[in-house]
Design an enzyme around this catalytic site. Sequence first.
Site, PDB file in Angstrom:
ATOM      1  N   LEU A 187       0.807  -1.221   0.000  1.00 42.71           N
ATOM      2  CA  LEU A 187       0.000   0.000   0.000  1.00 42.71           C
ATOM      3  C   LEU A 187       0.850   1.286   0.000  1.00 42.71           C
ATOM      4  O   LEU A 187       1.688   1.478   0.886  1.00 42.71           O
ATOM      5  CB  LEU A 187      -0.922  -0.004   1.235  1.00 42.71           C
ATOM      6  CG  LEU A 187      -1.914   1.170   1.314  1.00 42.71           C
ATOM      7  CD1 LEU A 187      -2.905   1.127   0.173  1.00 42.71           C
ATOM      8  CD2 LEU A 187      -2.639   1.138   2.649  1.00 42.71           C
ATOM      9  N   ASP A 188       0.601   2.143  -0.971  1.00 41.79           N
ATOM     10  CA  ASP A 188       1.236   3.469  -1.040  1.00 41.79           C
ATOM     11  C   ASP A 188       2.755   3.399  -1.065  1.00 41.79           C
ATOM     12  O   ASP A 188       3.445   4.321  -0.617  1.00 41.79           O
ATOM     13  CB  ASP A 188       0.778   4.358   0.133  1.00 41.79           C
ATOM     14  CG  ASP A 188      -0.725   4.612   0.099  1.00 41.79           C
ATOM     15  OD1 ASP A 188      -1.283   4.630  -1.015  1.00 41.79           O
ATOM     16  OD2 ASP A 188      -1.334   4.765   1.162  1.00 41.79           O
TER      17      ASP A 188
END
Lengths: 286, 286, 286, 286
Positions: free
Chosen positions: B229-230
């Site tokens: 994530l990210d």
Amino acid sequence: MTSARRYTLSLSCPDRVGIVAAVSGFIASHNGWIVEAQHHADQAMQRFFMRQEILADSLAFGIEEFGHQFAPIAAQFQMDWQITDSAKKKRVVILVSKPEHCLYDLLARWQSGELDIEIPCVISNHEVLRKFVEWHNIPFYCVPVTPETKPAAYDEIMQRFEAVKGDVMVLARYMQVLSPEMCDRYFKRIINIHHSFLPSFVGAKPYHQAYERGVKLIGATCHYVTAELDAGPIIDQDVIRIDHSDSVEDLVRYGKDIEKTVLARGLRYHIEDRILVHGNKTVVFR
Amino acid sequence: MTSARRYTLSLSCPDRVGIVAAVSGFIASHNGWIVEAQHHADQAMQRFFMRQEILADSLAFGIEEFGHQFAPIAAQFQMDWQITDSAKKKRVVILVSKPEHCLYDLLARWQSGELDIEIPCVISNHEVLRKFVEWHNIPFYCVPVTPETKPAAYDEIMQRFEAVKGDVMVLARYMQVLSPEMCDRYFKRIINIHHSFLPSFVGAKPYHQAYERGVKLIGATCHYVTAELDAGPIIDQDVIRIDHSDSVEDLVRYGKDIEKTVLARGLRYHIEDRILVHGNKTVVFR
Amino acid sequence: MTSARRYTLSLSCPDRVGIVAAVSGFIASHNGWIVEAQHHADQAMQRFFMRQEILADSLAFGIEEFGHQFAPIAAQFQMDWQITDSAKKKRVVILVSKPEHCLYDLLARWQSGELDIEIPCVISNHEVLRKFVEWHNIPFYCVPVTPETKPAAYDEIMQRFEAVKGDVMVLARYMQVLSPEMCDRYFKRIINIHHSFLPSFVGAKPYHQAYERGVKLIGATCHYVTAELDAGPIIDQDVIRIDHSDSVEDLVRYGKDIEKTVLARGLRYHIEDRILVHGNKTVVFR
Amino acid sequence: MTSARRYTLSLSCPDRVGIVAAVSGFIASHNGWIVEAQHHADQAMQRFFMRQEILADSLAFGIEEFGHQFAPIAAQFQMDWQITDSAKKKRVVILVSKPEHCLYDLLARWQSGELDIEIPCVISNHEVLRKFVEWHNIPFYCVPVTPETKPAAYDEIMQRFEAVKGDVMVLARYMQVLSPEMCDRYFKRIINIHHSFLPSFVGAKPYHQAYERGVKLIGATCHYVTAELDAGPIIDQDVIRIDHSDSVEDLVRYGKDIEKTVLARGLRYHIEDRILVHGNKTVVFR
């Protein structure tokens, strides 16, 4: 900003109706001329913050009498408050390691009168900057820091800081982690410049971390030092654009320009009593 | 940038002497007119990156023959390479949730011709933006996402993306975490805008996190989506100054301005084949 | 900023002791809860500026009674003053020519509630944006402007503005020079976005001028319109970095991003009564 | 950037097919290892610009032989060209008046090795900075300038510049307008920092001009000096945000921070041969 002598009253208290009226009424009743005034009401915390600069000559009495007369109002509103006198320059002790850019920058600002401070001494864990500091007629103390001597070294630094009646300690790229005791003892009185855009890249070698992550901007953060590394209240930050063609060495070089600018801004806010800390955050009345 | 038809050759390979000479010699020998050229030699990785824009009309042959003739050079230097034709517009599928600012911004740029793309459809997990999208004569598909229907929903999105022969998926504040399979399948083909200055404030509610930490600048990050994530390769970032007087709602409002600008910039770099990914970093030839 | 109903008092007057005390005393005496307050004492002009946001519900009376009771204080200090009610939305008439980026941007902000305004109509000298405007259920009037019809056209615009009870006119890249009469009649009520960093590059084709001069940053300026072209009080400005590789077309494209952001910021300051004009300058209480 | 010895070839010529192929083919045929390369084709002027950094050790011959062998190619393409050797440090003569911030900043960068230059002397029209300069073991010459002595003073400056074999003259807030003869004689060899965002606020007291106009950003511009005041080719610019609360003195103080940063950047580009001038504009290969 005027250069005339000013008293600066700064305070915070639980928010309610009538604080500004009470404070400004008090100042007006003594004919005080306000040259600068800022408030902030933090709605989440229900807390009120205020800073007032008053021309010293407009009041019939001095700073002590001001405090004496203001005390009942402060008590009524449960204020944390202080009043300072621009004629009493802050005494700033600078701690440095080997990188010289922040030190040069601070001394240039002090030389030119831009930073209206006294620098009673510079302390370093290395000898390299002694001559430059001493040329400015500022005492220089070398206090080496090794894993074994750390506690003794920090004791010596604190003694020197006390001996010169230091108001604030500036870590101008000092590169050493202070002891928790020292951080607690001088809370809100030690200013550090960290060479990253916090909370990214805490700790050592932030430019290397930034390079590895491939960010497109790098930053610097000026903050009060607390026992938790690089986690204290942030005073100011800034960034500069980089790209894929920049090596770690380039980041270090670009970063210096923002480090010194952000540190000087943060120090200025501090010596002008523009910073109020609440929890782990700052209100900065620029 | 010219609006004439161009072929864009982009490549990377192990760095050594003679790469530019070989590529530019090849292009010159076919009378190719180079309108834009950039190189980058990554010294840490010992890898070379290059992008060349050639006027299509200056060559005696088309893009396929170009590839055919260039292949031996590419093989000799172990190049990862591609060549694209500006006459073949990229097909961009936009995914949105409820916030409309990025969508409005992208459609305005597409309407005016600033973004030279096709938008075969917009996909959302909500109905609210249907009318606005359809008014632009762009098909709109609502694919609701709940914890139970997630796998089926992502399958449907991938099918629609394939059905319209999408080149790139843009998460214009889509607010859903894609499945690892989807991220891997479309690596370097899904662009996200994250509303923080990564790597700070990964995950949900970054403006709330920024407010809590008391930072003095907030940011936005455009990146390729990966399973972590990210954490994918960063394409572009920007920041905006805030202060103590700004509430979380103010941060959200300021942030929108940089989100849409940074996303549009990142998408532009992508559709113009200006981005080369190596490891978890990008080379962006602006 | 809170979304609760607020009265905003803004004023300026000759600087002297006791202004804040008088105003805040008045508000406190009626139990008024101040959610935001700013002052500025201009030392060169010896003039004092103030803005106060008060929660409407905290007062025992309405806005008319407030004005009635405040009038004696205003008279005593020779104040220019006004009080506005956040429940009464400003009516913003948008004027556009053919470029659509500022219009799209303003309508997106209005749609999402970010700009808390009413848009009673959009006026253009061209037909091209009619459908887009009307789709938003906003009346659209095309008022062509030619050298011969200019006076009649401007009369029509003023009539329409009056007919819809417009508060402020926004030139969202309108590209026509208004008549001196119109500028005088609506002083401080017409906001323009000029696509340069004023005072550089006044007049037509500022991006071409910037390209010719070889500047390294381009800008945009939001200002109140006065009879002297591009010389009115500046509300806000911003810049973006360019370099030698950027053509005039690139400058136009980059510039759009700052034009729309700066215009939206300036309009926001205006509708929230954050701007006080003195001479040819503005005090903007952000 | 690597610290290994490099030759830097920079050139411009009429644009046509085959330039890159010819130059890179030449370099590759001598086994030259290119560490950095940039091109720019100016479509409006139909002119091509190029800069190549080659590792000195990768070539079998030295810089003179390089020039000898490259000459026929240069002639064929009608090139303006030069080749420089990173081992031969540029000799930078600094001219200052009384403000010290740019001088401190340049000397700090020189001390730390960030600016890889020699400073054969500093020249000033005042005595105040003598001791600081001499402490750094740099000769300091005071050449007073009055309306009557101007021609003689400039002659003396030029003689000193020649005597120390200066490569470039840096006006680090020198505050004197040079003679047209001097400007012409050292075209592209005199760098000035002007304390405004040119072309706004040419000439004296630009911060006062900016204050009067009420701009919301102030700037600084680094440019080559020409006979027309503040009108020479711009190398770099930057800005900083201000607001109504800032006095002229505040602008001066903020401005110093951008002046020194922009000047140091511009000087760096110059000494690394990154600037090519065409007409009144610059190509800066960063």
